[in-house]
Scaffold this motif. Structure first.
Motif, PDB file in Angstrom:
ATOM      1  N   ALA A 395       0.826  -1.206   0.000  1.00 34.44           N
ATOM      2  CA  ALA A 395       0.000   0.000   0.000  1.00 34.44           C
ATOM      3  C   ALA A 395       0.862   1.258   0.000  1.00 34.44           C
ATOM      4  N   VAL A 396       1.962   1.233   0.747  1.00 28.98           N
ATOM      5  CA  VAL A 396       2.855   2.386   0.782  1.00 28.98           C
ATOM      6  C   VAL A 396       3.473   2.637  -0.598  1.00 28.98           C
ATOM      7  N   MET A 397       3.899   1.580  -1.270  1.00 31.67           N
ATOM      8  CA  MET A 397       4.506   1.754  -2.590  1.00 31.67           C
ATOM      9  C   MET A 397       3.499   2.272  -3.606  1.00 31.67           C
ATOM     10  N   MET A 398       2.272   1.772  -3.550  1.00 30.47           N
ATOM     11  CA  MET A 398       1.259   2.270  -4.481  1.00 30.47           C
ATOM     12  C   MET A 398       0.950   3.736  -4.223  1.00 30.47           C
ATOM     13  N   LEU A 399       0.889   4.127  -2.965  1.00 31.82           N
ATOM     14  CA  LEU A 399       0.684   5.547  -2.651  1.00 31.82           C
ATOM     15  C   LEU A 399       1.870   6.385  -3.112  1.00 31.82           C
ATOM     16  N   GLU A 400       3.062   5.820  -2.992  1.00 27.81           N
ATOM     17  CA  GLU A 400       4.248   6.532  -3.460  1.00 27.81           C
ATOM     18  C   GLU A 400       4.195   6.781  -4.963  1.00 27.81           C
ATOM     19  N   HIS A 401       3.796   5.755  -5.729  1.00 29.69           N
ATOM     20  CA  HIS A 401       3.701   5.930  -7.179  1.00 29.69           C
ATOM     21  C   HIS A 401       2.574   6.899  -7.547  1.00 29.69           C
ATOM     22  N   ALA A 402       1.485   6.866  -6.790  1.00 28.88           N
ATOM     23  CA  ALA A 402       0.413   7.829  -7.043  1.00 28.88           C
ATOM     24  C   ALA A 402       0.884   9.252  -6.788  1.00 28.88           C
ATOM     25  N   SER A 403       1.671   9.450  -5.732  1.00 27.00           N
ATOM     26  CA  SER A 403       2.210  10.788  -5.467  1.00 27.00           C
ATOM     27  C   SER A 403       3.207  11.210  -6.543  1.00 27.00           C
ATOM     28  N   ILE A 404       3.997  10.263  -7.070  1.00 22.60           N
ATOM     29  CA  ILE A 404       4.917  10.587  -8.169  1.00 22.60           C
ATOM     30  C   ILE A 404       4.140  11.039  -9.388  1.00 22.60           C
ATOM     31  N   ALA A 405       2.997  10.371  -9.659  1.00 21.78           N
ATOM     32  CA  ALA A 405       2.179  10.760 -10.811  1.00 21.78           C
ATOM     33  C   ALA A 405       1.678  12.190 -10.690  1.00 21.78           C
ATOM     34  N   VAL A 406       1.321  12.593  -9.465  1.00 17.56           N
ATOM     35  CA  VAL A 406       0.753  13.935  -9.273  1.00 17.56           C
ATOM     36  C   VAL A 406       1.850  14.980  -9.120  1.00 17.56           C
ATOM     37  N   ILE A 407       2.815  14.704  -8.262  1.00 16.20           N
ATOM     38  CA  ILE A 407       3.807  15.735  -7.928  1.00 16.20           C
ATOM     39  C   ILE A 407       4.835  15.909  -9.038  1.00 16.20           C
ATOM     40  N   LEU A 408       5.337  14.799  -9.603  1.00 14.72           N
ATOM     41  CA  LEU A 408       6.380  14.885 -10.627  1.00 14.72           C
ATOM     42  C   LEU A 408       5.847  14.812 -12.041  1.00 14.72           C
ATOM     43  N   GLY A 409       4.547  14.605 -12.205  1.00 14.43           N
ATOM     44  CA  GLY A 409       3.965  14.595 -13.542  1.00 14.43           C
ATOM     45  C   GLY A 409       4.383  13.392 -14.375  1.00 14.43           C
ATOM     46  N   LEU A 410       4.436  12.205 -13.768  1.00  8.90           N
ATOM     47  CA  LEU A 410       4.779  10.969 -14.481  1.00  8.90           C
ATOM     48  C   LEU A 410       3.632   9.968 -14.330  1.00  8.90           C
ATOM     49  N   PRO A 411       2.486  10.231 -14.945  1.00  8.74           N
ATOM     50  CA  PRO A 411       1.323   9.361 -14.698  1.00  8.74           C
ATOM     51  C   PRO A 411       1.469   7.972 -15.300  1.00  8.74           C
ATOM     52  N   PHE A 412       2.030   7.880 -16.500  1.00 10.62           N
ATOM     53  CA  PHE A 412       2.095   6.575 -17.158  1.00 10.62           C
ATOM     54  C   PHE A 412       3.147   5.667 -16.511  1.00 10.62           C
ATOM     55  N   PHE A 413       4.235   6.241 -16.065  1.00 12.60           N
ATOM     56  CA  PHE A 413       5.203   5.465 -15.307  1.00 12.60           C
ATOM     57  C   PHE A 413       4.580   4.937 -14.020  1.00 12.60           C
ATOM     58  N   SER A 414       3.841   5.794 -13.325  1.00 13.65           N
ATOM     59  CA  SER A 414       3.224   5.382 -12.064  1.00 13.65           C
ATOM     60  C   SER A 414       2.150   4.321 -12.291  1.00 13.65           C
ATOM     61  N   LEU A 415       1.343   4.477 -13.349  1.00 13.61           N
ATOM     62  CA  LEU A 415       0.322   3.478 -13.645  1.00 13.61           C
ATOM     63  C   LEU A 415       0.952   2.123 -13.961  1.00 13.61           C
ATOM     64  N   ALA A 416       2.042   2.138 -14.706  1.00 14.08           N
ATOM     65  CA  ALA A 416       2.715   0.877 -15.042  1.00 14.08           C
ATOM     66  C   ALA A 416       3.253   0.189 -13.790  1.00 14.08           C
ATOM     67  N   MET A 417       3.833   0.947 -12.886  1.00 19.88           N
ATOM     68  CA  MET A 417       4.384   0.345 -11.674  1.00 19.88           C
ATOM     69  C   MET A 417       3.271  -0.133 -10.735  1.00 19.88           C
ATOM     70  N   ILE A 418       2.174   0.604 -10.663  1.00 22.69           N
ATOM     71  CA  ILE A 418       1.058   0.148  -9.836  1.00 22.69           C
ATOM     72  C   ILE A 418       0.464  -1.135 -10.405  1.00 22.69           C
ATOM     73  N   ALA A 419       0.370  -1.223 -11.737  1.00 20.95           N
ATOM     74  CA  ALA A 419      -0.122  -2.454 -12.360  1.00 20.95           C
ATOM     75  C   ALA A 419       0.802  -3.625 -12.081  1.00 20.95           C
ATOM     76  N   ALA A 420       2.110  -3.376 -12.058  1.00 23.07           N
ATOM     77  CA  ALA A 420       3.050  -4.446 -11.731  1.00 23.07           C
ATOM     78  C   ALA A 420       2.939  -4.844 -10.260  1.00 23.07           C
ATOM     79  N   ASP A 421       2.762  -3.870  -9.382  1.00 28.57           N
ATOM     80  CA  ASP A 421       2.611  -4.180  -7.963  1.00 28.57           C
ATOM     81  C   ASP A 421       1.354  -4.985  -7.680  1.00 28.57           C
ATOM     82  N   ALA A 422       0.354  -4.874  -8.546  1.00 30.45           N
ATOM     83  CA  ALA A 422      -0.930  -5.534  -8.303  1.00 30.45           C
ATOM     84  C   ALA A 422      -0.822  -7.045  -8.280  1.00 30.45           C
ATOM     85  N   VAL A 423       0.269  -7.605  -8.762  1.00 29.52           N
ATOM     86  CA  VAL A 423       0.429  -9.059  -8.730  1.00 29.52           C
ATOM     87  C   VAL A 423       0.523  -9.578  -7.301  1.00 29.52           C
ATOM     88  N   PHE A 424       0.823  -8.704  -6.346  1.00 35.10           N
ATOM     89  CA  PHE A 424       0.945  -9.100  -4.947  1.00 35.10           C
ATOM     90  C   PHE A 424      -0.294  -8.741  -4.120  1.00 35.10           C
TER      91      PHE A 424
END
Length: 473
Positions: A395-424
């Motif tokens: 949950a912490v890592m997914m929130l981290e990627h969501a914050s990266i999408a908003v704060i650093l403007g990298l939405p597609f990178f964050s979506l890809a990493m959240i999709a990869a994390d979803a395997v767990f």
């Protein structure tokens, strides 16, 4: 007759049998044949296994048999693989639609990386892309449209086996055409697009699963002879493969395929033949035991391949975080706790300058974000066997990627990493999400809510049901 000392007759002694050794070919009772059980001189006799050893060997044997049955009997993690499929197809689809106005500059004939440069690069790195089969603008538009349509079809789970192959072709073709246009998220999509081809990611939350429930496994329209759409799609793709192979666009062997010494022609034709055989053996039953045995064998092999690839995806995610975390530890800015400060003050990574300024102005916040990122990435692979700790860090890592999408403007990178994390993600959580979504959809249709999909684990070859507690959830 002899007499004893008191005059009474003495008993006659019984005759003593001759020794066994004196009788040719005879052995004493329990005696082993010559040479049996002989030990080298000085070697102590082997002690029989004790009760503990026997129990340990029995448990090991049971664990091995249980593991083999579990791996081959059903496709594990159906909800996790479905979430991975939905996540990556959604990410790639949104990216393609978002870049639609700029598609020609990114991957097409108007880009800075010309068709000649792309051809020279592919000739050196042996990457796969169908965009270099022709420099026509019409061909580029057709490939881009195919990438969009296959992503949408894979997202909803329509003809998942076929669409996963077309999805992979679209991802590889566009990314390998202009390799300098991607980032870390594109690399993850690149890998997962190839892995999804070998998974059974349409068992739940897909139109394929809905069609299978409606018609039943092995019925005509659902899986076999009356599936005219599937037959037409399979025939069309076979014709395209035939033209591409005959034109020399695909090689059978070499170092330009998905596996060493296996060319793309071998890989794609192998998939095409396997899909055709699967259609044949899942047609309505006609009493042929041989075809049923082939179907069961293919089902077992499909489960084994799916489970192996799912494990590879999990290992891949762990490697991504482990390498990222350990490389960060070696950096001086990560060691002194100031690494997060610098991207927050880059104009390229500041879509919300005010928000970045608030976070960057607090030294304590920068320190916590810097050290927290390293700790989470390094620790995550070691927490997989503790469900509670793993779920918290996930949950912490997914929130981290969501914050990266908003704060650093990298939405597609964050979506890809959240999709990869979803395997767990835990299976119980995913089933709960599916039930909630089904109820909401039922209310929107203003009808009686349908039964949630997948309240139990999809049945395998043995028909066993029930949520499985595995490493993934």
């Amino acid at each position: 007759m002899t007499q004893s000392e008191n005059g009474s007759p003495a008993p006659v002694p019984a005759p003593v049998p001759a020794p066994a050794a004196s009788v040719p070919g005879a052995r004493r009772a329990g005696e082993q044949p010559p040479g049996a059980g002989e030990r080298p001189a000085g070697e102590p006799p082997a002690a029989p296994p004790g009760p503990r050893s026997r129990r340990l060997l029995s448990r090991v044997d049971e664990a091995v048999v249980s593991g083999i049955v579990k791996v081959s009997d059903r496709a594990l993690g159906p909800y996790q693989s479905a979430v991975v499929r939905i996540g990556f197809s959604f990410t790639w689809l949104v990216f393609l639609l978002f870049e639609w106005p700029h598609r020609r500059e990114l991957y097409g004939p108007d880009g800075p990386w010309s068709w000649e440069l792309g051809e020279r690069l592919v000739a050196s790195n042996h990457a796969f892309t169908v965009l270099l089969w022709s420099d026509s603008a019409v061909w580029f538009e057709a490939v881009y449209a195919l990438a969009v349509l296959s992503s949408a079809a894979l997202l909803v789970g329509w003809r998942t086996r076929t669409m996963s192959v077309l999805f992979m072709v679209g991802v590889l073709s566009l990314q390998n055409r202009s390799v300098f246009m991607g980032d870390g998220g594109d690399n993850v999509i690149h890998l997962m697009a190839m892995y999804l081809v070998l998974t059974r990611c349409g068992r739940v939350w897909s139109l394929d699963a809905r069609r299978a429930r409606r018609f039943g496994a092995g019925s005509g329209a659902g899986a076999g002879g009356n599936d005219l759409v599937g037959i037409a799609l399979w025939s069309l793709l076979g014709a395209v493969l035939l033209v591409a192979t005959a034109g020399g666009r695909l090689s059978w062997f070499g170092d330009d395929g998905p596996v060493l010494y296996v060319g793309w022609a071998t890989f794609l034709w192998g998939l095409w033949l396997v899909y055709g055989l699967w259609w044949y053996v899942t047609r309505p039953a006609d009493g042929r035991a041989g075809r049923e045995n082939v179907r069961r064998l293919m089902d077992v092999l499909g489960n084994i391949v799916h489970n192996a690839v799912l494990l590879i995806i999990m290992v891949e995610v762990c490697l991504i975080y482990a390498t990222a975390g350990w490389y960060k530890i070696q950096g001086s800015r990560w060691q002194d706790g100031t690494a997060v400060y610098y991207p927050l003050h880059l104009d390229y990574f500041s879509p919300w300058p005010a928000l970045a300024e608030v976070l960057g102005s607090s030294g304590l916040m920068v320190l916590l974000l810097t050290y927290g990122t390293v700790i989470v990435q390094v620790a995550f692979p070691f927490t997989l066997f503790n469900r509670r700790v793993k779920n918290v860090l996930l949950a912490v890592m997914m929130l981290e990627h969501a914050s990266i999408a908003v704060i650093l403007g990298l939405p597609f990178f964050s979506l890809a990493m959240i999709a990869a994390d979803a395997v767990f993600l835990p299976t119980v959580f995913l089933v709960w999400i599916g039930a909630r979504a089904s109820r909401v959809a039922g209310r929107l249709r203003r009808g009686r809510p349908r039964e949630p999909e997948g309240e139990t684990e999809p049945s395998g070859a043995s028909g066993a049901v029930g949520p499985a507690r595995t490493l993934v959830g």
